[in-house]
Enzyme design. Structure first.
Site, short mmCIF file in Angstrom:
data_model
loop_
_atom_site.label_atom_id
_atom_site.label_comp_id
_atom_site.label_asym_id
_atom_site.label_seq_id
_atom_site.Cartn_x
_atom_site.Cartn_y
_atom_site.Cartn_z
N GLU A 1 39.14 28.98 40.25
CA GLU A 1 39.65 29.00 41.63
C GLU A 1 39.45 27.64 42.31
O GLU A 1 38.83 27.53 43.37
CB GLU A 1 39.03 30.14 42.43
CG GLU A 1 39.45 31.50 41.91
CD GLU A 1 39.01 32.66 42.79
OE1 GLU A 1 38.31 32.45 43.80
OE2 GLU A 1 39.38 33.81 42.46
N TYR B 1 43.92 40.45 43.32
CA TYR B 1 43.15 41.64 43.68
C TYR B 1 43.97 42.53 44.61
O TYR B 1 44.72 42.03 45.47
CB TYR B 1 41.85 41.25 44.37
CG TYR B 1 40.82 40.64 43.46
CD1 TYR B 1 39.99 41.43 42.68
CD2 TYR B 1 40.67 39.25 43.37
CE1 TYR B 1 39.03 40.87 41.85
CE2 TYR B 1 39.72 38.68 42.54
CZ TYR B 1 38.91 39.49 41.78
OH TYR B 1 37.96 38.93 40.95
N GLU C 1 41.24 37.41 36.40
CA GLU C 1 40.59 38.26 37.40
C GLU C 1 41.65 39.17 37.99
O GLU C 1 42.64 38.70 38.55
CB GLU C 1 39.93 37.42 38.51
CG GLU C 1 38.67 36.69 38.08
CD GLU C 1 37.94 36.01 39.23
OE1 GLU C 1 38.00 36.54 40.38
OE2 GLU C 1 37.32 34.96 39.00
N GLN D 1 34.83 43.75 37.70
CA GLN D 1 34.02 43.17 36.65
C GLN D 1 33.45 44.28 35.79
O GLN D 1 33.66 45.47 36.09
CB GLN D 1 32.92 42.32 37.26
CG GLN D 1 33.43 41.04 37.91
CD GLN D 1 32.31 40.12 38.37
OE1 GLN D 1 31.15 40.28 38.01
NE2 GLN D 1 32.65 39.15 39.20
#
Length: 513
Positions: free
Chosen positions: A193, A261, A318, A367
């Site tokens: 990121e 996300y 992610e 995670q």
């Protein structure tokens, strides 16, 4: 019009038939392999993911372990067939200096985890601990290098430390610390990121930085080429991907990352509860999750301009759902429960990855333990498997199988202003010749009838498993750890080349033909 015909046309049964979900599995067109690496996981030094999750310490006599690593966790992850594990972050990676985590544990310096909870990190779980744990798990390590606060020399040394077999300063240091042969780590993240916690860089600046770091990473590991993954875009930042693809030569990069996300917002108290939510909240989360299809497609289109042969992988390292933490837990630990909502999200997302398997060749759920959309939760000597765990375990039949293209026409699931497909489907054929079809009913209030046409496939029988529960809010607790678990599925019927399937509301089914 004849009254009888009019009545028949307007009857609920006929309307249901007209609206029925229809799927064609093109079993004669499969050519792309679904990489097992899209089933990867993520272990950051965050909250109770590493300490009290994977690692309970070598001196722990209450929880069975090997070199401090929980054996119940190892057994569960091996059953799920975890193909790779990303470490040590996340945001933590760009504050992590790997040399702090090697050598005698009593002499390792302590640091403060400024990103997650402000807790003191004693570095007792370091490079040797992680890579040896990966060997215990039978999984490939994916190391995230420190570009934000580290140096080119640091990353170059780390690659040499873990991979170089012969006489060198770093391999000699590794041997002094007890490891003779290298671990041969192939997957490396060059920062994380970079647009945010990894340095707040612009895309142009990071592209140049990436080229510098990648230049000094040993290009081979054993007989294979090292797999360098550039810090990629967040969700719909298509300019980031365009800039990297335009400015980084293809021979210098093997993968470009993407993070997405599903959440309600990034402000304080905006993310919503993990367990106490309405159907509208559920629809919002699923609407955000299904955007993955568009994001992957648009980032892939950009990559196609510069890499038409698709040599560079899109790595979604992610993904998952992000809610408010559980009450009375450290806000910086990101500990949240996991419900049937998350199982539906996982199933639909994996189906999207299968669809784009030609470009998406690696992904990491965020995670693994006790953090965000975890597959495992622990509490002392207790461990439970979440609904998301069960979906990934059911879906592992797709790993390294040939993706079978599908055509789908589905009803719509509508809640308030949200409108989305009611059904998500993917299919594959494994090396043994078995065909698997994964189906998700996103609709929270209505069962779905699905007609599946098998094109180019002669099946003699069908079996399957289902994950569902009475409410979309249902989840497993340490008091009732098996409330949500897979059971045998009997709602599929095979007649010639057609399969009829009845899916209950909020359910995930995997069929074997």
């Amino acid at each position: 019009m004849n009254k009888y015909i009019l009545t028949l046309l307007l009857s609920p049964l006929s309307l249901s038939a007209l609206a029925q979900n229809r799927v064609t599995v093109n079993a004669d067109q499969g050519k792309t392999v679904i990489s097992r690496h899209i089933y990867g996981h993520f272990a950051e030094h965050l909250g109770r993911c590493i300490y009290d999750g994977f690692y309970v310490g070598e001196g722990n006599t209450k929880i069975p372990n090997k070199n401090g690593v929980r054996l119940d966790v190892v057994e569960a992850l091996k059953k799920m067939k975890i193909p790779n594990l990303r470490w040590p972050g996340g945001c933590f990676a760009d504050t992590y200096h790997w040399k702090d985590g090697i050598g005698p544990k009593a002499k390792r310096p302590k640091i403060v985890n400024t990103w997650w909870g402000g807790v003191t990190e004693d570095n007792s779980f370091g490079t040797h601990d992680f890579l040896n744990m990966c060997e215990l798990l039978g999984t490939e390590p994916y190391l995230a290098g420190n570009v934000g606060s580290g140096t080119v020399q640091d990353l170059s040394d780390w690659v040499q430390y873990v991979n170089f077999p012969s006489n060198s300063p770093m391999s000699n240091l590794r041997q002094q610390n007890g490891r003779q042969v290298p671990w041969n780590v192939r997957y490396w993240g060059v920062g994380n990121e970079a647009w945010g916690c990894g340095g707040n860089m612009t895309a142009d600046y990071y592209a140049n930085i990436y080229r510098q770091y990648a230049t000094f990473m040993e290009p081979k590991v054993g007989n294979e080429k090292i797999f360098r993954i550039a810090s990629g875009a967040s969700s719909d930042d298509f300019n980031w991907t365009e800039t990297l693809m335009k400015n980084i030569p293809g021979k210098m990069v093997e993968g470009v990352a993407l993070h997405h996300y599903s959440t309600f917002g990034w402000g304080p108290n905006e993310k919503g509860s993990a367990t106490e939510f309405t159907e509208t909240d559920y629809a919002h989360t699923m609407n955000e999750a299904l955007k993955m299809d568009t994001f992957v497609q648009k980032h892939s289109d950009i990559m196609d301009k510069y890499d038409p042969q698709k040599k560079i992988a899109l790595v979604v390292d992610e993904w998952g759902a992000w809610y408010e933490v559980e009450p009375k837990t450290n806000p910086g630990f990101l500990y949240q429960q996991n419900t049937m909502r998350d199982a539906i999200l996982a199933g639909a997302t994996l189906n999207i990855f299968h669809k784009h398997a030609e470009r998406v060749r690696m992904a990491n759920l965020a995670q693994a333990i006790n953090v965000l959309q975890a597959v495992i939760l622990t509490k002392g000597d207790k461990m439970l498997l979440t609904p998301t765990y069960h979906v990934l375990e059911m879906y592992n039949v797709h790993q390294d199988a040939t993706m079978l293209p599908i055509d789908i026409k589905t009803e719509e699931y509508k809640v308030g202003d949200y409108k989305m497909p009611a059904v998500s489907v993917s299919a594959s054929r494994d090396k043994a010749g078995k065909t698997h079809i994964s189906l998700v009913n996103i609709d929270a209030g209505k069962q779905q009838e699905i007609t599946v046409t098998l094109k180019g496939l002669k099946a003699s029988g069908v079996a399957g498993r289902i994950l569902t529960s009475a409410k979309v809010q249902d989840h497993n607790t340490f008091e009732n750890p098996t409330k949500v678990k897979p059971v045998a599925f009997t709602g599929a019927k095979l007649t010639g080349d057609n399969l009829t399937v009845t899916l209950p509301p909020v359910s995930v089914v995997v069929l074997e033909l």
